[in-house]
Design a protein around this motif. Structure first.
Motif, PDB file in Angstrom:
ATOM      1  N   GLU A  18       6.330  31.833  52.712  1.00 46.95           N
ATOM      2  CA  GLU A  18       5.718  30.516  52.485  1.00 46.95           C
ATOM      3  C   GLU A  18       6.549  29.646  51.558  1.00 46.95           C
ATOM      4  OE1 GLU A  18       1.066  30.132  53.216  1.00 46.95           O
ATOM      5  OE2 GLU A  18       1.536  31.106  51.302  1.00 46.95           O
ATOM      6  N   ALA A  19       7.287  30.241  50.637  1.00 47.08           N
ATOM      7  CA  ALA A  19       8.041  29.446  49.674  1.00 47.08           C
ATOM      8  C   ALA A  19       9.250  28.769  50.312  1.00 47.08           C
ATOM      9  CB  ALA A  19       8.494  30.333  48.513  1.00 47.08           C
ATOM     10  N   THR A  20       9.868  29.414  51.278  1.00 52.29           N
ATOM     11  CA  THR A  20      11.111  28.892  51.844  1.00 52.29           C
ATOM     12  C   THR A  20      11.004  28.532  53.326  1.00 52.29           C
ATOM     13  OG1 THR A  20      11.915  31.092  52.488  1.00 52.29           O
ATOM     14  CG2 THR A  20      12.407  30.344  50.240  1.00 52.29           C
ATOM     15  N   GLY A  21       9.987  29.027  54.018  1.00 52.04           N
ATOM     16  CA  GLY A  21       9.878  28.825  55.454  1.00 52.04           C
ATOM     17  C   GLY A  21      10.742  29.773  56.263  1.00 52.04           C
ATOM     18  N   ARG A  22      11.429  30.705  55.582  1.00 54.30           N
ATOM     19  CA  ARG A  22      12.294  31.660  56.284  1.00 54.30           C
ATOM     20  C   ARG A  22      11.469  32.551  57.206  1.00 54.30           C
ATOM     21  NH1 ARG A  22      14.602  36.919  54.669  1.00 54.30           N
ATOM     22  NH2 ARG A  22      13.470  36.705  52.689  1.00 54.30           N
ATOM     23  N   VAL A  23      11.934  32.695  58.445  1.00 54.33           N
ATOM     24  CA  VAL A  23      11.239  33.545  59.412  1.00 54.33           C
ATOM     25  C   VAL A  23      11.602  34.998  59.141  1.00 54.33           C
ATOM     26  CG1 VAL A  23      10.943  34.125  61.848  1.00 54.33           C
ATOM     27  CG2 VAL A  23      11.191  31.733  61.151  1.00 54.33           C
ATOM     28  N   LEU A  24      10.569  35.835  58.948  1.00 53.89           N
ATOM     29  CA  LEU A  24      10.770  37.240  58.621  1.00 53.89           C
ATOM     30  C   LEU A  24      10.567  38.144  59.829  1.00 53.89           C
ATOM     31  CD1 LEU A  24       8.685  37.221  55.315  1.00 53.89           C
ATOM     32  CD2 LEU A  24      11.140  36.832  55.577  1.00 53.89           C
ATOM     33  N   MET A  25       9.639  37.796  60.704  1.00 54.97           N
ATOM     34  CA  MET A  25       9.349  38.552  61.910  1.00 54.97           C
ATOM     35  C   MET A  25       8.880  37.585  62.988  1.00 54.97           C
ATOM     36  SD  MET A  25       7.033  41.832  60.789  1.00 54.97           S
ATOM     37  CE  MET A  25       7.515  42.983  59.504  1.00 54.97           C
ATOM     38  N   GLN A  26       9.097  37.972  64.234  1.00 57.87           N
ATOM     39  CA  GLN A  26       8.560  37.229  65.374  1.00 57.87           C
ATOM     40  C   GLN A  26       7.762  38.194  66.252  1.00 57.87           C
ATOM     41  OE1 GLN A  26      12.671  35.904  66.220  1.00 57.87           O
ATOM     42  NE2 GLN A  26      11.765  33.906  66.657  1.00 57.87           N
ATOM     43  N   TYR A  27       6.720  37.671  66.847  1.00 63.35           N
ATOM     44  CA  TYR A  27       5.886  38.495  67.721  1.00 63.35           C
ATOM     45  C   TYR A  27       6.602  38.730  69.035  1.00 63.35           C
ATOM     46  CZ  TYR A  27       2.157  39.636  71.036  1.00 63.35           C
ATOM     47  OH  TYR A  27       1.402  40.223  72.012  1.00 63.35           O
ATOM     48  N   VAL A  28       6.901  39.998  69.319  1.00 64.00           N
ATOM     49  CA  VAL A  28       7.500  40.382  70.599  1.00 64.00           C
ATOM     50  C   VAL A  28       6.444  41.185  71.350  1.00 64.00           C
ATOM     51  CG1 VAL A  28       9.379  41.585  71.757  1.00 64.00           C
ATOM     52  CG2 VAL A  28       9.799  40.425  69.579  1.00 64.00           C
ATOM     53  N   GLU A  29       5.952  40.592  72.408  1.00 64.82           N
ATOM     54  CA  GLU A  29       4.828  41.166  73.140  1.00 64.82           C
ATOM     55  C   GLU A  29       5.126  42.577  73.634  1.00 64.82           C
ATOM     56  OE1 GLU A  29       1.866  39.781  76.799  1.00 64.82           O
ATOM     57  OE2 GLU A  29       3.907  38.994  76.670  1.00 64.82           O
ATOM     58  N   GLN A  42       3.448  51.875  60.661  1.00 62.61           N
ATOM     59  CA  GLN A  42       4.202  50.889  61.427  1.00 62.61           C
ATOM     60  C   GLN A  42       3.584  49.527  61.149  1.00 62.61           C
ATOM     61  OE1 GLN A  42       3.961  52.423  65.402  1.00 62.61           O
ATOM     62  NE2 GLN A  42       1.917  51.595  65.769  1.00 62.61           N
ATOM     63  N   ALA A  43       4.430  48.508  61.066  1.00 60.66           N
ATOM     64  CA  ALA A  43       3.948  47.175  60.700  1.00 60.66           C
ATOM     65  C   ALA A  43       4.574  46.131  61.602  1.00 60.66           C
ATOM     66  CB  ALA A  43       4.286  46.876  59.234  1.00 60.66           C
ATOM     67  N   GLY A  44       3.877  45.007  61.719  1.00 57.15           N
ATOM     68  CA  GLY A  44       4.390  43.942  62.569  1.00 57.15           C
ATOM     69  C   GLY A  44       3.513  42.717  62.513  1.00 57.15           C
ATOM     70  N   VAL A  52       5.260  45.223  66.817  1.00 58.26           N
ATOM     71  CA  VAL A  52       5.730  46.134  65.764  1.00 58.26           C
ATOM     72  C   VAL A  52       7.217  45.906  65.499  1.00 58.26           C
ATOM     73  CG1 VAL A  52       6.078  48.546  65.120  1.00 58.26           C
ATOM     74  CG2 VAL A  52       3.981  47.857  66.304  1.00 58.26           C
ATOM     75  N   PHE A  53       7.566  45.770  64.198  1.00 53.64           N
ATOM     76  CA  PHE A  53       8.954  45.569  63.814  1.00 53.64           C
ATOM     77  C   PHE A  53       9.395  46.471  62.666  1.00 53.64           C
ATOM     78  CE2 PHE A  53       9.846  41.896  66.397  1.00 53.64           C
ATOM     79  CZ  PHE A  53      11.223  41.840  66.414  1.00 53.64           C
ATOM     80  N   MET A  54       8.460  47.133  62.016  1.00 54.00           N
ATOM     81  CA  MET A  54       8.794  48.012  60.898  1.00 54.00           C
ATOM     82  C   MET A  54       8.204  49.392  61.160  1.00 54.00           C
ATOM     83  SD  MET A  54       8.018  45.501  57.636  1.00 54.00           S
ATOM     84  CE  MET A  54       8.460  46.770  56.427  1.00 54.00           C
TER      85      MET A  54
END
Length: 258
Positions: free
Chosen positions: A135-146, A159-161, A151-153
């Motif tokens: 939220e502070a920078t707007g940097r994208v950390l993850m994107q939803y991949v159907e 597992q997290a996503g 899941v990305f971590m």
């Protein structure tokens, strides 16, 4: 790791290469120019063929075009956008990209795909993409991949996503249980490789690495948002695909996925 591709030049077909010192040479069942002898018992001949192919014509490895198309997450996001736009609008592209390394796209289909890529790139609104941001920078950390179920971590016990309902952490049980879910949340690293996640007055401590580090200090406030994406946002994959399809049309040779 990802999807690469190449298109052969026409030098071998048109008799413009140097003479290959071993025979027979031809197109194998997978579409590759190859020495048509089994490997066992002919290793020296295969090495001679490989050395010849590398320098047989002005094109490196006899390739008119060679591209890194994208990592697999980028491929899946592009396929996801094509589905969202409607496969009827881009029918060739919707089925052209492989789900695994290998296979090919014939030149006649590459010509149609090239026209569809041009139309895709001109489209002002393709899809809405779900993202987890700092939220502070707007940097994208993850994107939803159907196709990855968001899941990305992955960790030994979790597992997290991110998906359209927010950021989530699941345990690795079968079936998995939700340990944390929120659309907006804070995080704070704790000693012992743990992280504190807070949302809506609740506090959850989990044995996992902080979200969004990647060599930078972990963000303190995170949020899930939906953002409209246009054809321009997919230039990372559209442009290499354009070059490959154009080479395929020019040579009449297929795009080889590797």
């Amino acid at each position: 790791m990802g999807l690469d591709a190449f298109v052969y030049c026409r030098c071998w077909q048109d008799g413009l290469t140097t003479l290959c010192p071993v025979e027979p040479v031809g197109i194998d069942e997978e579409g590759y120019l190859a020495l048509l002898l089994q490997w066992e018992g002919n290793k020296a001949a295969h090495r001679t063929f490989d050395a010849w192919q590398a320098e047989a014509c002005p094109h490196k490895a006899m390739e008119q075009a060679s591209e890194h198309v994208s990592n697999w997450a980028g491929v899946r996001l592009f396929q996801q956008a094509l589905r969202a736009a409607g496969p009827e609008h881009f029918p060739t592209l919707a089925t052209a990209l492989p789900n695994l390394n290998g296979g090919s796209l014939p030149a006649d289909r590459a010509a149609v795909a090239l026209a569809e890529l041009d139309a895709f790139a001109r489209t002002d609104r393709i899809t809405d993409e779900v993202e987890l941001i700092d939220e502070a920078t707007g940097r994208v950390l993850m994107q939803y991949v159907e196709s990855y179920h968001g899941v990305f971590m992955f960790g030994p016990d979790y597992q997290a996503g991110v998906d359209p309902d927010g950021f989530f952490v699941l345990d690795r049980a079968d079936p998995p249980a939700t340990l944390f879910r929120a659309v907006r949340f804070g995080q704070r690293p704790l000693p012992g490789d743990r992280v504190e996640l807070t949302a809506g007055g609740t506090r959850t401590v989990l044995a996992m690495r902080p979200v969004g580090t990647h060599g930078e200090p972990p963000p303190e406030r995170l949020a899930v948002r939906s953002r409209s994406r246009s054809g321009d946002d997919f230039a990372y994959i559209v442009e290499p695909l354009r070059r490959l399809c154009a080479a395929s049309v020019a040579t009449g040779n297929p795009v080889m996925w590797v």
